[in-house]
Design an enzyme around this catalytic site. Structure first.
Site, mmCIF file in Angstrom:
data_model
loop_
_atom_site.group_PDB
_atom_site.id
_atom_site.type_symbol
_atom_site.label_atom_id
_atom_site.label_comp_id
_atom_site.label_asym_id
_atom_site.label_seq_id
_atom_site.Cartn_x
_atom_site.Cartn_y
_atom_site.Cartn_z
ATOM 1 N N TYR A 168 0.862 -1.181 0.000
ATOM 2 C CA TYR A 168 0.000 0.000 0.000
ATOM 3 C C TYR A 168 0.898 1.231 0.000
ATOM 4 O O TYR A 168 1.810 1.332 0.818
ATOM 5 C CB TYR A 168 -0.907 0.004 1.238
ATOM 6 C CG TYR A 168 -1.793 1.221 1.334
ATOM 7 C CD1 TYR A 168 -2.859 1.392 0.460
ATOM 8 C CD2 TYR A 168 -1.560 2.220 2.279
ATOM 9 C CE1 TYR A 168 -3.671 2.511 0.519
ATOM 10 C CE2 TYR A 168 -2.367 3.346 2.356
ATOM 11 C CZ TYR A 168 -3.424 3.484 1.471
ATOM 12 O OH TYR A 168 -4.228 4.606 1.532
ATOM 13 N N ASP A 270 9.396 3.407 -0.454
ATOM 14 C CA ASP A 270 8.325 3.981 0.350
ATOM 15 C C ASP A 270 8.611 3.599 1.798
ATOM 16 O O ASP A 270 8.292 2.496 2.237
ATOM 17 C CB ASP A 270 6.976 3.436 -0.124
ATOM 18 C CG ASP A 270 5.828 3.918 0.753
ATOM 19 O OD1 ASP A 270 6.095 4.544 1.793
ATOM 20 O OD2 ASP A 270 4.665 3.640 0.391
ATOM 21 N N LYS A 298 4.093 9.639 8.267
ATOM 22 C CA LYS A 298 3.700 9.051 9.561
ATOM 23 C C LYS A 298 4.533 9.575 10.730
ATOM 24 O O LYS A 298 4.348 10.702 11.146
ATOM 25 C CB LYS A 298 3.744 7.527 9.457
ATOM 26 C CG LYS A 298 2.666 7.012 8.468
ATOM 27 C CD LYS A 298 2.225 5.626 8.765
ATOM 28 C CE LYS A 298 1.323 5.045 7.708
ATOM 29 N NZ LYS A 298 -0.053 4.908 8.078
HETATM 30 C C1 LIG Z 1 3.704 2.255 3.211
HETATM 31 C C2 LIG Z 1 2.706 3.364 3.115
HETATM 32 N N1 LIG Z 1 2.847 4.299 2.167
HETATM 33 C C3 LIG Z 1 1.987 5.328 2.051
HETATM 34 C C4 LIG Z 1 0.911 5.448 2.902
HETATM 35 C C5 LIG Z 1 -0.045 6.579 2.757
HETATM 36 O O1 LIG Z 1 0.129 7.479 3.815
HETATM 37 P P1 LIG Z 1 -1.030 8.504 4.201
HETATM 38 O O2 LIG Z 1 -2.120 7.709 4.841
HETATM 39 O O3 LIG Z 1 -0.353 9.467 5.138
HETATM 40 O O4 LIG Z 1 -1.486 9.153 2.961
HETATM 41 C C6 LIG Z 1 0.728 4.492 3.906
HETATM 42 C C7 LIG Z 1 -0.411 4.584 4.835
HETATM 43 O O5 LIG Z 1 -0.689 3.713 5.613
HETATM 44 C C8 LIG Z 1 1.645 3.414 4.008
HETATM 45 O O6 LIG Z 1 1.498 2.460 4.937
#
Ligand SMILES: Cc1ncc(COP(=O)(O)O)c(C=O)c1O
Length: 464
Positions: A168, A270, A298
């Site tokens: 994700y 990511d 985060k």
């Molecule tokens: C690995 C990863 N990338 C991107 C995101 C997206 O982050 P946001 O919810 O701050 O948009 C998340 C959200 O859980 C994530 O776990």
């Protein structure tokens, strides 16, 4: 998703259903005020919550406040917070350094849409930790990965990307492909079918995404060869953290970097979840593999919404001279930057990581003893302050393995933790625990005690 019952457990599906029903009933009876707010909120908030991720069965929990390692719901119930706001609260709650930084900033204005000194200090500290020379800010993980995908495409003048099945990366179109696909639709393991991760994702977008399995270098090589000269780059969580926790095989990350570079493509890590939770410089520092682009969010902001994109000089030069417009009204917001600076320079110091490591070991050892005592077919996976119980005997390597984990056990565990005073992310097997710098041995022991309770309910001599 499948629900399988391990032959080595004494439970049956229906016995687990009964356990979940009983614990759900306790869950609901513990929170009449939350329930009342939920009923009222449904009129003004879609689904009675502010994100679909807050709507978990049997009901969203309305929160009042948090302090240290604890949070308190509107019914006055205290929890050791291992949810951490989906991986944000690495500082714990109301950490004195964050409170002081925010208080100092808020009286001097919180938004100018111009850079402030804190933004530069944060960028310099990110360079020290992650080894990438230049940074920009955004407001969420979604924005950071969106910019990274755009930038890979802009730099290579190619449209296709490679993405890992089950990763994700936020809710923008390009990465909403094969996020949590159903196992009857996913196609062959060596050539996963690109499936929409949400409604509203056009087929034309999905056609731009090559989906591969995690830890499958040959699949990446095949995609790069098959679409030679058309693939802009690959985005990947360097440790998968939206399918429990799945570590990379030795050499996988370096192999990805080398493969994409051989084909003139780029690599984005990511590290929205892994960035600070797995160590001061994330998986980038521990693996020694520096990607072309890196996304953080985060935990970065110490509890305030912010995100960062780091990159090599060439790619960030495209932002500098306007070949790629990285923009946003709230980018580098002064309040968020003040909190982020305090987080990086005062909270996430070496002693804090020593503390996190010690608690992580205590958690792992404690749960492993419960597993051994009850002879359960489970194991523990930790990555710094993050960890999970994988309800299978053997390590998993990709999303297909993850699908074999029993959904019901994940839900039963979540409910029993909740009713035992531990707040965890919902969705059972998907998410992880997060230990904060303010957690204590007592918090960890409370968690282990609840695992022991679950063990006595599901292990021989059978569900009671
Ligand atoms: C690995 C990863 N990338 C991107 C995101 C997206 O982050 P946001 O919810 O701050 O948009 C998340 C959200 O859980 C994530 O776990």
């Amino acid at each position: 998703m499948t629900s399988t019952t391990s032959p080595r457990l004494a439970t049956t599906d229906s016995a687990l259903d009964d356990l979940i029903a009983k614990e759900s009933d306790i869950f609901l009876r513990r929170q009449p005020v939350s329930r009342g707010l939920h009923d009222r909120a449904r009129h003004s908030l879609a689904g009675g919550a502010t994100s679909n991720w807050q709507i978990a069965e049997p009901q969203a929990v309305w929160m009042s406040h948090g302090h240290g390692s604890k949070i308190y719901d509107v019914d006055g119930t205290e929890y050791s917070d291992f949810h951490g706001g989906y991986g944000v609260s690495l500082a714990g709650h109301a950490h004195p350094a964050i409170v002081a930084a925010v208080e100092a900033r808020i009286g001097r204005g919180t938004h100018f849409a111009q850079p402030t000194l804190d933004a530069m200090a944060v960028a310099e500290e990110l360079t020290r930790r992650f080894g990438l020379p230049q940074w920009r800010f955004a407001n969420s993980g979604t924005e950071a990965t969106m910019d990274a995908v755009h930038l890979m495409r802009a730099a290579t003048e190619r449209d296709l990307i490679i993405k890992v099945e089950g990763c994700y990366h936020g809710h923008h179109d390009s990465v909403q492909v094969s996020v949590m696909p159903e196992d009857d639709e996913i196609g062959p393991a060596d050539r996963p079918t690109p499936l929409p991760g949400n409604s509203g994702i056009p087929q034309a977008i999905r056609d731009l995404v090559n989906v591969v399995g995690f830890n499958d270098l040959p699949a990446v090589e095949r995609a790069l060869n098959e679409y030679d000269g058309k693939i802009a780059g690959m985005i990947v969580e360097p440790v998968m953290m939206n399918a429990g926790i799945i570590p990379p095989d030795i050499g996988y990350l370096a192999g990805l970097r080398d493969l994409v570079h051989e084909h003139g493509a780029l690599l984005t890590f990511d590290e929205v979840k892994t960035g600070f939770t797995t160590g001061p410089g994330g998986v980038t520092a521990t693996s020694g593999v520096t990607p072309d682009l890196l996304c953080l969010a985060k935990a970065l902001g110490g509890g305030l919404p912010t995100a960062a994109i780091g990159g090599n000089a060439e790619l960030m030069g495209m932002i500098a001279d306007g070949r790629y417009e990285q923009v946003g009204t709230f980018n580098g917001n002064p309040l968020a930057m003040a909190s982020t600076r305090a987080m990086l320079t005062q909270v996430l110091v070496p002693e804090a990581y020593d503390h996190l490591d010690r608690l992580s070991t205590r958690m792992r050892d404690g749960i492993e003893s419960v597993i051994a005592e009850h002879d359960l077919p489970w194991h523990v996976v930790t990555a710094g302050a993050k960890g999970c119980i994988t309800f299978l005997p053997d390590p998993i390597r990709n999303f297909r393995d993850f699908l074999q984990i029993d959904d019901q056990l994940g839900q039963a565990h979540w409910l029993m933790q909740h009713n035992g005073g531990v707040f965890l992310p919902p969705w059972g097997k998907i998410e992880q625990w997060l230990i904060s710098v303010q957690h204590t041995d007592d918090d960890v022991d409370r968690f282990i005690g609840n695992v022991a309770k679950l063990a006595t309910r599901v292990a021989p001599p059978a569900l009671r």
